[in-house]
Design a protein around this motif. Structure first.
Motif, PDB file in Angstrom:
ATOM      1  N   LYS A 166       0.825  -1.210   0.000  1.00 45.30           N
ATOM      2  CA  LYS A 166       0.000   0.000   0.000  1.00 45.30           C
ATOM      3  C   LYS A 166       0.858   1.259   0.000  1.00 45.30           C
ATOM      4  O   LYS A 166       0.338   2.352   0.198  1.00 45.30           O
ATOM      5  N   ARG A 167       2.157   1.142  -0.224  1.00 44.80           N
ATOM      6  CA  ARG A 167       3.073   2.278  -0.153  1.00 44.80           C
ATOM      7  C   ARG A 167       3.328   2.880  -1.534  1.00 44.80           C
ATOM      8  O   ARG A 167       3.503   2.132  -2.510  1.00 44.80           O
ATOM      9  N   PRO A 168       3.368   4.212  -1.634  1.00 46.49           N
ATOM     10  CA  PRO A 168       3.632   4.836  -2.938  1.00 46.49           C
ATOM     11  C   PRO A 168       4.940   4.362  -3.539  1.00 46.49           C
ATOM     12  O   PRO A 168       5.937   4.168  -2.830  1.00 46.49           O
ATOM     13  N   ALA A 169       4.933   4.195  -4.843  1.00 51.25           N
ATOM     14  CA  ALA A 169       6.130   3.754  -5.553  1.00 51.25           C
ATOM     15  C   ALA A 169       6.959   4.934  -6.052  1.00 51.25           C
ATOM     16  O   ALA A 169       8.026   4.738  -6.631  1.00 51.25           O
ATOM     17  N   LEU A 170       6.491   6.162  -5.863  1.00 55.57           N
ATOM     18  CA  LEU A 170       7.207   7.343  -6.342  1.00 55.57           C
ATOM     19  C   LEU A 170       8.294   7.744  -5.358  1.00 55.57           C
ATOM     20  O   LEU A 170       8.190   7.475  -4.152  1.00 55.57           O
ATOM     21  N   HIS A 171       9.311   8.422  -5.845  1.00 54.18           N
ATOM     22  CA  HIS A 171      10.420   8.821  -4.980  1.00 54.18           C
ATOM     23  C   HIS A 171       9.972   9.885  -3.972  1.00 54.18           C
ATOM     24  O   HIS A 171       9.032  10.636  -4.211  1.00 54.18           O
ATOM     25  N   GLY A 172      10.671   9.945  -2.856  1.00 58.66           N
ATOM     26  CA  GLY A 172      10.396  10.942  -1.837  1.00 58.66           C
ATOM     27  C   GLY A 172      11.184  12.215  -2.063  1.00 58.66           C
ATOM     28  O   GLY A 172      12.036  12.301  -2.952  1.00 58.66           O
ATOM     29  N   GLU A 173      10.913  13.216  -1.232  1.00 63.36           N
ATOM     30  CA  GLU A 173      11.571  14.516  -1.413  1.00 63.36           C
ATOM     31  C   GLU A 173      13.074  14.419  -1.219  1.00 63.36           C
ATOM     32  O   GLU A 173      13.844  15.077  -1.928  1.00 63.36           O
TER      33      GLU A 173
END
Length: 301
Positions: free
Chosen positions: A31-38
């Protein structure tokens, strides 16, 4: 994961986008976003002018969706705020074996009954844990945010700043599955009245706090009492709940005695048509919550 499973996830993402819901990829099987973090943002592509979070990058563009899901079997996240959605999350107790507490669905059903309505007929999904997500169209011109326990125990909501896992996604705990017809109903007014924050007390430090606070508290109690007494059928209990939450801060701060607040709102609730027991139950839970969360002046919840 097979190619067919990956194609099914792409279809789930496209189906959501066809409804106007903004989607983004979640890590496969999670359920965790696959996009990179800041912290790891490369500052390129969509982030050329600054880091863009998952809520900003969620899209309904079918070409972008196809390009993303060809790279992997991503689960599908729906950014509720940009999608114009308010999703009610009916959870189940974490320890299903030892807890005799009602689950979120039972709590929500009881709240609907007390508000004088059936459980709304709207698009819903079964979550991997065995809970449910009820999808509603958010009201125009109102920016609702996430809540946890505001509506009731094990009843959370997702709006701006939140997301839900779309039907068709799968985690080790199980799949997310659509349970009913695709229509998404407008958010009922009685739920909206619980979710909209109560007005905060204005700050006027120009005269003694005791006199100022008591005067403001008296006015606030009078206004909330009037609101409860004039509440329409279907919104009476929600209005009483909000009023008690709003005025409870003055009890916590010592500006009003609890019995004064309870008596005034009890009478107003009964005048609006609620039973004495309904009023007492609602007042007890709302005041207890407000007092516990407003121990320090200025930290109104």
């Amino acid at each position: 994961m097979t190619h067919d499973a990956q194609s099914a996830l792409l279809r789930a993402a496209l189906d959501a986008a066809e409804r106007g819901w903004h989607v983004f990829p979640l890590r496969p099987g999670t359920k965790r976003p696959a996009l990179h973090g800041e912290a790891s943002c490369p500052g390129t592509g969509p982030c050329t002018r600054g880091h863009r979070k998952w809520e900003q990058r969620a899209t309904t563009d079918p070409d972008r969706i196809r390009a993303t899901w060809t790279h992997g079997p991503f689960n599908v996240g729906i950014a509720t705020g940009p999608s114009g959605l308010l999703v009610v999350d009916l959870d189940v107790p974490k320890d299903k074996g030892s807890s005799d507490a009602p689950d979120g669905a039972a709590t929500f059903g009881a709240l609907c009954e007390r508000a004088g309505h059936a459980v709304p007929a709207t698009y819903r999904t079964r979550t991997a844990s065995g809970g449910q997500h009820l999808y509603f169209t958010a009201p125009t011109g109102v920016r609702l945010t996430n809540t946890a326990g505001t509506v009731g125990p094990l009843v959370d909501t997702r709006a701006w700043g939140g997301y839900v896992v779309a039907a068709g996604s799968t985690t080790p705990a199980g799949p997310y599955e659509a349970l009913c017809a695709p229509e998404t109903a407008p958010l009922p007014l009685w739920i909206q009245s619980i979710l909209q924050p109560a007005p905060r007390a204005s700050q006027r430090p120009s005269w003694p706090v005791t006199t100022q606070s008591r005067t403001y508290a008296d006015v606030a109690l009078a206004n909330e009492t009037r609101n409860v007494a004039m509440a329409q059928h279907g919104a009476r209990e929600a209005t009483l709940f909000r009023a008690a939450r709003a005025v409870g801060r003055f009890v916590a701060w010592g500006d009003l005695p609890r019995h004064t607040v309870e008596q005034a709102l009890q009478e107003a609730g009964e005048a609006a048509g609620l039973s004495a027991s309904e009023c007492r139950s609602t007042l007890r839970s709302a005041l207890d919550w407000s007092i516990a969360h407003n121990q320090r002046r200025g930290n109104a919840a």
